[in-house]
Design a protein around this motif. Structure first.
Motif, PDB file in Angstrom:
ATOM      1  N   LEU A   9       0.853  -1.179   0.000  1.00 18.57           N
ATOM      2  CA  LEU A   9       0.000   0.000   0.000  1.00 18.57           C
ATOM      3  C   LEU A   9       0.891   1.232   0.000  1.00 18.57           C
ATOM      4  O   LEU A   9       1.698   1.421   0.902  1.00 18.57           O
ATOM      5  CB  LEU A   9      -0.902   0.005   1.247  1.00 18.57           C
ATOM      6  N   ARG A  10       0.743   2.048  -0.992  1.00 17.68           N
ATOM      7  CA  ARG A  10       1.512   3.289  -1.066  1.00 17.68           C
ATOM      8  C   ARG A  10       0.636   4.429  -0.564  1.00 17.68           C
ATOM      9  O   ARG A  10      -0.492   4.586  -1.002  1.00 17.68           O
ATOM     10  CB  ARG A  10       1.951   3.553  -2.500  1.00 17.68           C
ATOM     11  N   LEU A  11       1.185   5.206   0.363  1.00 15.32           N
ATOM     12  CA  LEU A  11       0.450   6.328   0.941  1.00 15.32           C
ATOM     13  C   LEU A  11       1.265   7.601   0.823  1.00 15.32           C
ATOM     14  O   LEU A  11       2.495   7.577   0.889  1.00 15.32           O
ATOM     15  CB  LEU A  11       0.176   6.085   2.432  1.00 15.32           C
ATOM     16  N   ASP A  12       0.559   8.699   0.701  1.00 15.90           N
ATOM     17  CA  ASP A  12       1.184  10.006   0.756  1.00 15.90           C
ATOM     18  C   ASP A  12       1.890  10.135   2.119  1.00 15.90           C
ATOM     19  O   ASP A  12       1.371   9.688   3.144  1.00 15.90           O
ATOM     20  CB  ASP A  12       0.098  11.074   0.612  1.00 15.90           C
ATOM     21  N   GLU A  13       3.052  10.749   2.129  1.00 17.72           N
ATOM     22  CA  GLU A  13       3.840  10.878   3.356  1.00 17.72           C
ATOM     23  C   GLU A  13       3.077  11.594   4.473  1.00 17.72           C
ATOM     24  O   GLU A  13       3.105  11.181   5.635  1.00 17.72           O
ATOM     25  CB  GLU A  13       5.145  11.617   3.054  1.00 17.72           C
ATOM     26  N   LYS A  14       2.361  12.644   4.131  1.00 18.32           N
ATOM     27  CA  LYS A  14       1.595  13.397   5.141  1.00 18.32           C
ATOM     28  C   LYS A  14       0.472  12.536   5.727  1.00 18.32           C
ATOM     29  O   LYS A  14       0.215  12.572   6.927  1.00 18.32           O
ATOM     30  CB  LYS A  14       1.002  14.674   4.539  1.00 18.32           C
ATOM     31  N   ARG A  18       0.022  11.259   9.713  1.00 17.93           N
ATOM     32  CA  ARG A  18      -1.205  11.438  10.500  1.00 17.93           C
ATOM     33  C   ARG A  18      -1.724  10.101  11.014  1.00 17.93           C
ATOM     34  O   ARG A  18      -2.173   9.988  12.157  1.00 17.93           O
ATOM     35  CB  ARG A  18      -2.254  12.174   9.674  1.00 17.93           C
ATOM     36  N   LEU A  19      -1.668   9.069  10.173  1.00 17.35           N
ATOM     37  CA  LEU A  19      -2.069   7.730  10.605  1.00 17.35           C
ATOM     38  C   LEU A  19      -1.153   7.207  11.711  1.00 17.35           C
ATOM     39  O   LEU A  19      -1.611   6.557  12.651  1.00 17.35           O
ATOM     40  CB  LEU A  19      -2.059   6.760   9.425  1.00 17.35           C
ATOM     41  N   GLU A  20       0.122   7.500  11.587  1.00 20.76           N
ATOM     42  CA  GLU A  20       1.095   7.072  12.586  1.00 20.76           C
ATOM     43  C   GLU A  20       0.788   7.702  13.950  1.00 20.76           C
ATOM     44  O   GLU A  20       0.794   7.025  14.974  1.00 20.76           O
ATOM     45  CB  GLU A  20       2.497   7.456  12.114  1.00 20.76           C
TER      46      GLU A  20
END
Length: 58
Positions: A9-14, A18-20
């Protein structure tokens, strides 16, 4: 629960940051938080089909 499916799964860094933070606040790993959020969204959308004879997982 049976085997878990693995996928990339590739996610935008921002978004990941926020998820982290959110997962840390709720004492979950990022992976567990994403799984939790997806399961909640599927249930809310009425797309959760229980297997016969099994209780709904919370």
């Amino acid at each position: 629960m049976g085997q878990k499916k693995r996928f990339l799964l590739r996610l935008d860094e921002k978004l990941y940051e926020r998820l982290e933070k959110w997962s840390s606040d709720e004492l979950r790993s990022v992976n567990a938080q994403i799984e939790f959020l997806l399961a909640e969204a599927v249930k809310k959308a009425g797309r959760w089909k229980d297997e016969p004879g099994k209780a709904e997982e919370e």
